[in-house]
Scaffold this motif. Structure first.
Motif, PDB file in Angstrom:
ATOM      1  N   GLY A 141      -4.118   5.877  -0.739  1.00 10.79           N
ATOM      2  CA  GLY A 141      -3.893   4.825   0.248  1.00 10.79           C
ATOM      3  C   GLY A 141      -5.138   4.434   1.038  1.00 10.79           C
ATOM      4  N   PRO A 142      -5.907   5.392   1.553  1.00 11.49           N
ATOM      5  CA  PRO A 142      -7.115   5.042   2.315  1.00 11.49           C
ATOM      6  C   PRO A 142      -8.203   4.373   1.485  1.00 11.49           C
ATOM      7  N   TRP A 143      -8.069   4.388   0.159  1.00  5.38           N
ATOM      8  CA  TRP A 143      -9.052   3.731  -0.710  1.00  5.38           C
ATOM      9  C   TRP A 143      -8.662   2.279  -0.990  1.00  5.38           C
ATOM     10  N   THR A 144      -7.681   1.760  -0.270  1.00  6.98           N
ATOM     11  CA  THR A 144      -7.057   0.470  -0.583  1.00  6.98           C
ATOM     12  C   THR A 144      -7.177  -0.483   0.599  1.00  6.98           C
ATOM     13  N   ASP A 145      -7.713  -1.680   0.343  1.00  8.69           N
ATOM     14  CA  ASP A 145      -7.807  -2.688   1.397  1.00  8.69           C
ATOM     15  C   ASP A 145      -6.544  -3.521   1.516  1.00  8.69           C
ATOM     16  N   CYS A 146      -5.843  -3.720   0.417  1.00  8.91           N
ATOM     17  CA  CYS A 146      -4.597  -4.476   0.430  1.00  8.91           C
ATOM     18  C   CYS A 146      -3.694  -3.945  -0.667  1.00  8.91           C
ATOM     19  N   LEU A 147      -2.433  -3.702  -0.345  1.00  8.95           N
ATOM     20  CA  LEU A 147      -1.471  -3.179  -1.303  1.00  8.95           C
ATOM     21  C   LEU A 147      -0.389  -4.239  -1.521  1.00  8.95           C
ATOM     22  N   VAL A 148      -0.311  -4.753  -2.744  1.00 11.97           N
ATOM     23  CA  VAL A 148       0.680  -5.773  -3.097  1.00 11.97           C
ATOM     24  C   VAL A 148       1.884  -5.087  -3.735  1.00 11.97           C
ATOM     25  N   VAL A 149       3.080  -5.394  -3.218  1.00  9.63           N
ATOM     26  CA  VAL A 149       4.314  -4.841  -3.774  1.00  9.63           C
ATOM     27  C   VAL A 149       5.184  -5.988  -4.272  1.00  9.63           C
ATOM     28  N   VAL A 150       6.082  -5.667  -5.225  1.00 10.40           N
ATOM     29  CA  VAL A 150       6.863  -6.723  -5.869  1.00 10.40           C
ATOM     30  C   VAL A 150       8.351  -6.638  -5.555  1.00 10.40           C
ATOM     31  N   ASN A 151       8.779  -5.637  -4.776  1.00 13.45           N
ATOM     32  CA  ASN A 151      10.180  -5.562  -4.373  1.00 13.45           C
ATOM     33  C   ASN A 151      10.260  -4.991  -2.962  1.00 13.45           C
ATOM     34  N   ARG A 152      11.415  -5.165  -2.345  1.00 12.52           N
ATOM     35  CA  ARG A 152      11.560  -4.819  -0.928  1.00 12.52           C
ATOM     36  C   ARG A 152      11.586  -3.324  -0.678  1.00 12.52           C
ATOM     37  N   GLU A 153      12.118  -2.530  -1.608  1.00 14.38           N
ATOM     38  CA  GLU A 153      12.116  -1.076  -1.420  1.00 14.38           C
ATOM     39  C   GLU A 153      10.685  -0.552  -1.387  1.00 14.38           C
ATOM     40  N   ASP A 154       9.846  -1.045  -2.289  1.00 13.61           N
ATOM     41  CA  ASP A 154       8.450  -0.622  -2.306  1.00 13.61           C
ATOM     42  C   ASP A 154       7.694  -1.124  -1.074  1.00 13.61           C
ATOM     43  N   GLU A 155       8.063  -2.295  -0.586  1.00 20.48           N
ATOM     44  CA  GLU A 155       7.420  -2.795   0.633  1.00 20.48           C
ATOM     45  C   GLU A 155       7.689  -1.853   1.799  1.00 20.48           C
ATOM     46  N   GLU A 156       8.932  -1.427   1.938  1.00 24.29           N
ATOM     47  CA  GLU A 156       9.292  -0.485   3.001  1.00 24.29           C
ATOM     48  C   GLU A 156       8.546   0.834   2.845  1.00 24.29           C
ATOM     49  N   ALA A 157       8.497   1.343   1.606  1.00 23.39           N
ATOM     50  CA  ALA A 157       7.829   2.620   1.353  1.00 23.39           C
ATOM     51  C   ALA A 157       6.330   2.529   1.626  1.00 23.39           C
ATOM     52  N   ALA A 158       5.705   1.423   1.205  1.00 18.69           N
ATOM     53  CA  ALA A 158       4.263   1.262   1.415  1.00 18.69           C
ATOM     54  C   ALA A 158       3.930   1.265   2.899  1.00 18.69           C
ATOM     55  N   LYS A 159       4.704   0.549   3.685  1.00 21.09           N
ATOM     56  CA  LYS A 159       4.442   0.474   5.128  1.00 21.09           C
ATOM     57  C   LYS A 159       4.735   1.807   5.817  1.00 21.09           C
ATOM     58  N   ARG A 160       5.708   2.527   5.304  1.00 23.58           N
ATOM     59  CA  ARG A 160       6.097   3.779   5.938  1.00 23.58           C
ATOM     60  C   ARG A 160       5.124   4.909   5.651  1.00 23.58           C
ATOM     61  N   TRP A 161       4.603   4.952   4.391  1.00 24.63           N
ATOM     62  CA  TRP A 161       3.878   6.151   3.967  1.00 24.63           C
ATOM     63  C   TRP A 161       2.438   5.925   3.527  1.00 24.63           C
ATOM     64  N   LEU A 162       2.074   4.717   3.087  1.00 25.54           N
ATOM     65  CA  LEU A 162       0.839   4.612   2.315  1.00 25.54           C
ATOM     66  C   LEU A 162      -0.317   3.951   3.039  1.00 25.54           C
ATOM     67  N   VAL A 163      -0.114   2.782   3.605  1.00 24.44           N
ATOM     68  CA  VAL A 163      -1.192   2.051   4.277  1.00 24.44           C
ATOM     69  C   VAL A 163      -0.628   1.395   5.527  1.00 24.44           C
ATOM     70  N   PRO A 164      -1.485   1.010   6.487  1.00 22.44           N
ATOM     71  CA  PRO A 164      -0.981   0.279   7.658  1.00 22.44           C
ATOM     72  C   PRO A 164      -0.228  -0.982   7.235  1.00 22.44           C
ATOM     73  N   ALA A 165       0.791  -1.343   7.997  1.00 23.33           N
ATOM     74  CA  ALA A 165       1.676  -2.454   7.629  1.00 23.33           C
ATOM     75  C   ALA A 165       0.917  -3.748   7.399  1.00 23.33           C
ATOM     76  N   GLU A 166      -0.170  -3.969   8.159  1.00 21.83           N
ATOM     77  CA  GLU A 166      -0.908  -5.218   8.010  1.00 21.83           C
ATOM     78  C   GLU A 166      -1.657  -5.303   6.682  1.00 21.83           C
ATOM     79  N   ARG A 167      -1.760  -4.198   5.978  1.00 21.29           N
ATOM     80  CA  ARG A 167      -2.434  -4.211   4.675  1.00 21.29           C
ATOM     81  C   ARG A 167      -1.464  -4.386   3.511  1.00 21.29           C
TER      82      ARG A 167
END
Length: 389
Positions: A141-167
């Motif tokens: 996660g810290p090696w990532t400037d922007c994380l693109v997700v393709v479904n809502r479950e992954d969007e929630e998981a990415a914001k919760r665990w992986l990168v800041p929500a704004e990314r």
């Protein structure tokens, strides 16, 4: 010059998901290169990208070349080319590339976008596998400037665990070519042709499953549900490669071998779908399944398991959702389509209207805007570095 490198593990992914994006960007002045295993023998990739880079890695995460060979190959390319942005996708390519690229990121030389086509941890998945893959994604996660997700479950998981929500950016897939899946463009003669090929009578209903015949797609569930349906006039076709012999044996054991057609790889999926009463996908894991989008676009009723991605597409009355592993539920959904043709047709029409958000031109605009935004951030960094020098 706006310069982008797109990296996937294998060439078919690069071709299927990112070639349209590359062509669009090149039309508006970007320079776009592609990197994947097998890319040098992929004609569509050679045409879509300015340059292509072959890389020796494996889809098997434990393969030694993923950490012993591939990183050096990536470094050699970066030493030759000055990319503003690198967009990585698919598990091995995304992890290994971000690991290597982080040195360039920290020096302010480029920014990294990660398109997750579906995390390998997900609700309902194996606790051990979920823990492993979530841990790896957290590490990267810290090696990532922007994380693109393709479904809502992954969007929630990415914001919760992986990168800041704004990314985190939600972009629903990489785009469906609605022209290819336009129901008005499928000739009736072609529909008759495939039905004759399968030996179907004019009024025999056909169910179609478009997916690899592998455990993750759970084709055995579809076959068992079809046998439980108990409609001797109905037929079931599987379009996809994989465990064909095992499926043939199961169909024989279930007594439906004369109603089941294992077609292997097919290039006429739109025609097969229009020849069908409904499509069925029983997967336990998806990111955003193309076959469901294609079915909706063609106004063919879709039956799918209630999992991420499939749920995004079929909820709200756009299709029939069945609990994962529910054989009786799948059989009941098939029966519903056969017994309620008017309601099934209305459901399919609702689904076709919902698919506009996933249309290729819409997705291209979103990626174009995303790349421009991240590229501007990189340009600001470059200007600051020049000022400091």
């Amino acid at each position: 010059m706006n310069k982008l490198l797109i990296v996937t593990t294998i060439a078919p992914t690069l071709r299927a998901f990112f070639a349209p994006i590359a062509r669009h960007l090149r039309e508006i002045g970007w320079e776009v290169d592609g990197m994947a295993k097998g890319v040098s023998t992929c004609p569509e990739c050679l045409q879509a990208f300015d340059r292509t880079w072959e890389i020796d890695w494996s889809r098997n995460p434990a393969a030694p070349q993923n950490l012993l060979v591939a990183p050096q190959q990536i470094r050699e390319v970066l030493a030759q080319q000055a990319y503003n942005l690198v967009n990585v996708s698919t598990p091995v390519a995304a992890f290994v590339s971000r690991y290597v690229l982080n040195d360039w990121r920290k020096q302010g030389k480029l920014k990294v976008i990660y398109t997750a086509q579906g995390f390998h941890f997900y609700k309902g998945g194996s606790p051990l596998k979920n823990a492993i893959f979530l841990g790896l994604e957290k590490l990267a996660g810290p090696w990532t400037d922007c994380l693109v997700v393709v479904n809502r479950e992954d969007e929630e998981a990415a914001k919760r665990w992986l990168v800041p929500a704004e990314r985190v950016r939600y972009i629903p897939g990489t785009g469906l070519n609605v022209d290819r899946y336009n129901p008005l463009e499928i000739p009736e003669a072609e529909i008759r042709r495939v039905r004759q090929e399968l030996g179907l009578s004019p009024d025999a209903p056909l169910f179609l499953s478009v997916a690899e015949l592998i455990p993750r797609k759970r084709p055995h569930d579809v076959l068992k549900a079809f046998a439980r349906l108990g409609r001797p006039e109905a037929h079931l076709a599987f379009a996809g490669e994989g465990e064909i012999k095992e499926m043939q044996q199961l169909a024989s054991d279930l007594g439906v071998e004369n109603q089941v057609h294992l077609l292997g790889f097919r290039r006429d999926i739109p025609v097969l779908m229009r020849a069908s009463a409904a499509t069925v996908l029983a997967s336990e894991q998806e990111g955003l399944p193309n076959c469901v989008m294609e079915s909706l676009c063609l106004e063919v009723p879709a039956i799918g398991t209630d999992i991420r991605g499939t749920r995004d597409l079929l909820e709200g009355g756009c299709g029939l959702l069945v609990k994962l592993g529910d054989i009786d539920g799948l059989a009941e959904a098939m029966a519903w389509v056969l017994d309620r043709p008017i309601a099934a047709r209305e459901m399919a029409q609702r689904g076709s209207k919902s698919i506009l958000a996933y249309e290729l031109q819409n997705i291209l605009k979103q990626y174009e805007a995303l790349y421009a935004e991240i590229n501007n951030q990189q340009s600001t960094i470059n200007n600051q570095q020049l000022t400091n020098e």
